[in-house]
Motif scaffolding. Structure first.
Motif: not given
Length: 133
Positions: A42-66
């Motif tokens: 398996r892959y085990i993900f260890h998120p922190d506040i910075n990685s979550v911010r990067n994922i949600q604000l700078y990728r997921t949000l822009l993806h959904e706007i797309g």
């Protein structure tokens, strides 16, 4: 548009048997700064506040706007014939281009505004923002 909350104090686990799309997502998650531990199964993900911010604000949000941009800028009869893979490819490409533009214009990344100091100055209750186990 809804961004789902993620408790970044908990690990997430994926099986190592990934589809092509999941493999691409794994690469994107690594690029977003997510710490990923691998073992035999398996892959085990260890998120922190910075990685979550990067994922949600700078990728997921822009993806959904797309997705929204493609929907409003494409004739309905053409949009309805697009496959899910085509829609996803468009949204990923849109997000990557927009992110590059916003970084170039120094719009992102931006500082966190929801800090303990901001909460206190705004007379908010810190317990409304704490994670309850």
């Amino acid at each position: 548009l809804i961004l789902e909350c993620l408790n970044f104090t908990e690990k997430l686990v994926w099986d190592r048997n990934l589809s092509i799309n999941a493999q691409k997502e794994l690469t994107r998650l690594k690029e977003d700064g997510l710490e990923i531990e691998e073992d035999k199964r398996r892959y085990i993900f260890h998120p922190d506040i910075n990685s979550v911010r990067n994922i949600q604000l700078y990728r997921t949000l822009l993806h959904e706007i797309g997705h929204f941009y493609q929907y409003i800028s494409t004739e309905p009869e053409i949009y309805d014939k697009l496959t899910t893979a085509e829609k996803e490819a468009f949204a990923h490409h849109f997000a990557e281009q927009l992110k590059t533009e916003l970084i170039g214009q120094k719009i992102i990344p931006f500082d966190r505004i929801l800090t303990k100091e901001f909460i206190a100055e705004s007379n908010l209750d810190i317990s409304d923002f704490e994670i309850n186990s």
